[in-house]
Design an enzyme around this catalytic site. Structure first.
Site, PDB file in Angstrom:
ATOM      1  N   ARG A 118     -12.443  34.730  69.885  1.00  0.00           N
ATOM      2  CA  ARG A 118     -12.871  33.661  70.800  1.00  0.00           C
ATOM      3  C   ARG A 118     -13.540  32.504  70.069  1.00  0.00           C
ATOM      4  O   ARG A 118     -14.140  32.685  69.029  1.00  0.00           O
ATOM      5  CB  ARG A 118     -13.874  34.219  71.828  1.00  0.00           C
ATOM      6  CG  ARG A 118     -13.259  35.187  72.793  1.00  0.00           C
ATOM      7  CD  ARG A 118     -14.307  35.804  73.693  1.00  0.00           C
ATOM      8  NE  ARG A 118     -15.175  36.731  72.982  1.00  0.00           N
ATOM      9  CZ  ARG A 118     -16.160  37.422  73.543  1.00  0.00           C
ATOM     10  NH1 ARG A 118     -16.425  37.263  74.830  1.00  0.00           N
ATOM     11  NH2 ARG A 118     -16.888  38.255  72.842  1.00  0.00           N
ATOM     12  N   ASP A 127     -12.998  39.625  67.134  1.00  0.00           N
ATOM     13  CA  ASP A 127     -13.274  38.683  68.214  1.00  0.00           C
ATOM     14  C   ASP A 127     -12.584  37.369  67.868  1.00  0.00           C
ATOM     15  O   ASP A 127     -12.918  36.741  66.863  1.00  0.00           O
ATOM     16  CB  ASP A 127     -14.799  38.479  68.315  1.00  0.00           C
ATOM     17  CG  ASP A 127     -15.203  37.837  69.624  1.00  0.00           C
ATOM     18  OD1 ASP A 127     -14.368  37.144  70.225  1.00  0.00           O
ATOM     19  OD2 ASP A 127     -16.366  38.019  70.031  1.00  0.00           O
TER      20      ASP A 127
HETATM   21  N1  LIG Z   1      -9.743  43.132  72.636  1.00  0.00           N
HETATM   22  C1  LIG Z   1     -10.527  43.762  73.501  1.00  0.00           C
HETATM   23  N2  LIG Z   1     -11.179  43.017  74.418  1.00  0.00           N
HETATM   24  C2  LIG Z   1     -11.984  43.667  75.272  1.00  0.00           C
HETATM   25  C3  LIG Z   1     -12.152  45.066  75.278  1.00  0.00           C
HETATM   26  N3  LIG Z   1     -13.019  45.394  76.276  1.00  0.00           N
HETATM   27  C4  LIG Z   1     -13.370  44.227  76.869  1.00  0.00           C
HETATM   28  N4  LIG Z   1     -12.767  43.197  76.281  1.00  0.00           N
HETATM   29  C5  LIG Z   1     -12.896  41.757  76.501  1.00  0.00           C
HETATM   30  O1  LIG Z   1     -14.142  41.365  75.970  1.00  0.00           O
HETATM   31  C6  LIG Z   1     -14.619  40.240  76.637  1.00  0.00           C
HETATM   32  C7  LIG Z   1     -16.037  40.571  77.078  1.00  0.00           C
HETATM   33  O2  LIG Z   1     -16.726  39.516  76.839  1.00  0.00           O
HETATM   34  P1  LIG Z   1     -18.233  39.199  77.234  1.00  0.00           P
HETATM   35  O3  LIG Z   1     -18.542  39.699  78.589  1.00  0.00           O
HETATM   36  O4  LIG Z   1     -18.387  37.772  76.940  1.00  0.00           O
HETATM   37  O5  LIG Z   1     -19.055  40.132  76.294  1.00  0.00           O
HETATM   38  P2  LIG Z   1     -19.738  40.103  74.917  1.00  0.00           P
HETATM   39  O6  LIG Z   1     -19.077  39.341  73.832  1.00  0.00           O
HETATM   40  O7  LIG Z   1     -19.907  41.554  74.672  1.00  0.00           O
HETATM   41  O8  LIG Z   1     -21.149  39.427  75.120  1.00  0.00           O
HETATM   42  P3  LIG Z   1     -22.243  39.572  76.249  1.00  0.00           P
HETATM   43  O9  LIG Z   1     -21.622  40.265  77.408  1.00  0.00           O
HETATM   44  O10 LIG Z   1     -22.619  38.165  76.523  1.00  0.00           O
HETATM   45  O11 LIG Z   1     -23.365  40.344  75.665  1.00  0.00           O
HETATM   46  C8  LIG Z   1     -13.670  39.987  77.788  1.00  0.00           C
HETATM   47  O12 LIG Z   1     -12.761  38.943  77.419  1.00  0.00           O
HETATM   48  C9  LIG Z   1     -12.922  41.300  77.921  1.00  0.00           C
HETATM   49  O13 LIG Z   1     -11.602  41.152  78.418  1.00  0.00           O
HETATM   50  C10 LIG Z   1     -11.444  45.811  74.286  1.00  0.00           C
HETATM   51  O14 LIG Z   1     -11.563  47.016  74.171  1.00  0.00           O
HETATM   52  N5  LIG Z   1     -10.648  45.112  73.443  1.00  0.00           N
END
Ligand SMILES: Nc1nc2c(ncn2[C@@H]2O[C@H](COP(=O)(O)OP(=O)(O)OP(=O)(O)O)[C@@H](O)[C@H]2O)c(=O)[nH]1
Ligand SMILES: [Zn+2]
EC number: 3.5.4.25
Length: 363
Positions: free
Chosen positions: A297, A295
């Site tokens: 971010r 992650d």
């Molecule tokens: N690198 C990567 N990013 C992904 C993947 N699937 C989803 N994402 C990204 O993950 C992020 C999802 O973030 P959030 O919705 O904040 O989810 P989270 O960190 O799981 O936290 P909550 O939803 O708040 O529980 C988005 O930026 C998506 O584009 C993946 O397989 N790889």
């Protein structure tokens, strides 16, 4: 006179140059290096770099080095020596894991040891911030400043750049306007712009939440595939809509839409990660093979936006404990974590299970 770009502005130029495949020069104390992004390196420019002589290296992250079984002597990065007659295809094969399984034997790779790695580290910061593969060709060039002037290349002073690269950019409110929405007619969209020329971020305010009581809040990271295309590979779309619906129902809330696509690696790299997932790697392994952390971010910018809007406490809609931790560390008190478990389907159940097992998500 204030016409000359300052170091923040020069770094924005350097990111744009690297994305276009244009070299930049990074100069430190008594040394300088010519830098190019591996992803946009052309055959002509590679040939020109090799013709300059010296020993160019490919800087990669320690994560990528791990997959390539290359020794990372420099902490978070490794400097892979170019073999004689290195081609653009060789550079791509080190930078991009797409063909790792088809052509697993790339090595043994020789990596450099000792010496100064400030330029290599800054080069990786820049290509990551430009949302490219984290790999950069670096050639020590003692007369780098003259070389930059001769060819009109962006010249970055590493001493001045270091503190800028190390901290996140300040965000400034640009404009906000009324936005009637399906979930609430009392919507308002706020735009925030960083000083470093990077992506803008948005806040959707529902109703007119009191600033002195905890506000229902969602920190949502951009997911083009899930938010807009109805992708079944993740839960982002349903989470976005459920969060807005809950705010509409309560009449109050703030949804921060942070442009950190793909957990901060950008959409192109996320698609590279999806391609690796089709080869059998999970979401965390795919990021690592690409050379990223799970992650990338920085949620503290969410705290910056909340503070600038006058909030100091939230009820946070999330299953991600890192979001709660980063809010608290940034001085925004999380009085309640409100779970947001929606959108599981047969395509994303393994992805959600990986997030629970490896990233500490609460289900
Ligand atoms: N690198 C990567 N990013 C992904 C993947 N699937 C989803 N994402 C990204 O993950 C992020 C999802 O973030 P959030 O919705 O904040 O989810 P989270 O960190 O799981 O936290 P909550 O939803 O708040 O529980 C988005 O930026 C998506 O584009 C993946 O397989 N790889
Ligand atoms: Zn998603």
């Amino acid at each position: 006179m204030s016409f000359a770009p300052d170091i923040t502005e020069q770094l924005a130029r350097a990111r744009a140059d690297l994305r276009m495949g244009v070299p930049v020069v990074l100069a430190g104390e008594g040394q300088a290096a010519l830098v190019m992004a591996a992803e946009t390196l052309t055959a002509q420019r590679l040939a020109d770099v090799l013709a300059l002589g010296g020993a160019p290296v490919l800087a990669i992250t320690a994560r990528r080095a791990e997959t390539l079984k290359a020794r990372a002597y420099d902490g978070s990065l490794a400097r892979v020596l170019l073999p004689p007659g290195a081609t653009p295809a060789w550079v791509q094969s080190i930078a991009d894991p797409a063909d790792d399984l088809r052509a697993p034997m790339k090595g043994p790779l020789q990596t450099a040891r000792g010496g100064d790695t400030a330029a290599h580290s800054a080069a990786l910061d820049l290509v990551k911030a430009a949302r490219m593969l984290p790999a950069a060709l670096v050639l020590d060039l003692p007369q780098g400043a003259d070389f930059a002037r001769q060819y009109g290349l962006t010249l970055i002073d590493l001493t001045a750049a270091a503190p800028i690269l190390a901290r996140r950019s300040a965000l400034h409110p640009v404009v906000n306007a009324r936005l009637p929405m399906e979930v609430s007619e009392a919507g308002r969209l706020h735009i925030f712009r960083p000083e470093d020329g990077g992506e803008e971020h948005y806040a959707i305010e529902i109703g007119r939440p009191a600033r002195n009581t905890p506000v229902l809040c969602r920190l949502h990271s951009a997911c083009f595939t899930g938010d807009l295309m109805g992708s079944l590979k993740c839960d982002c779309g349903p989470q976005l809509r459920a969060a807005l619906a809950q705010m509409g129902g309560e009449g109050n809330g703030v949804l921060l839409y942070l442009n950190q696509e793909g957990r901060g690696i950008g959409l192109a790299n996320k698609m590279r990660a999806y391609s690796l997932q089709d080869q059998g790697f999970d979401t965390v392994e795919a990021n690592h093979r690409l050379g990223f952390e799970d992650d990338e971010r920085d949620f503290r910018l969410g705290a910056d936006i909340l503070r600038s809007m006058g909030f100091s406490a939230v009820r946070l809609l999330t299953n991600n404990p890192r979001k709660v931790g980063m809010m608290e560390q940034s001085g925004i008190s999380v009085v309640e974590r409100v779970p947001l478990a929606v959108g599981e389907n047969r395509h994303n159940s393994a992805y959600l299970a990986t997030k629970a097992a490896k990233s500490g998500h609460l289900l």
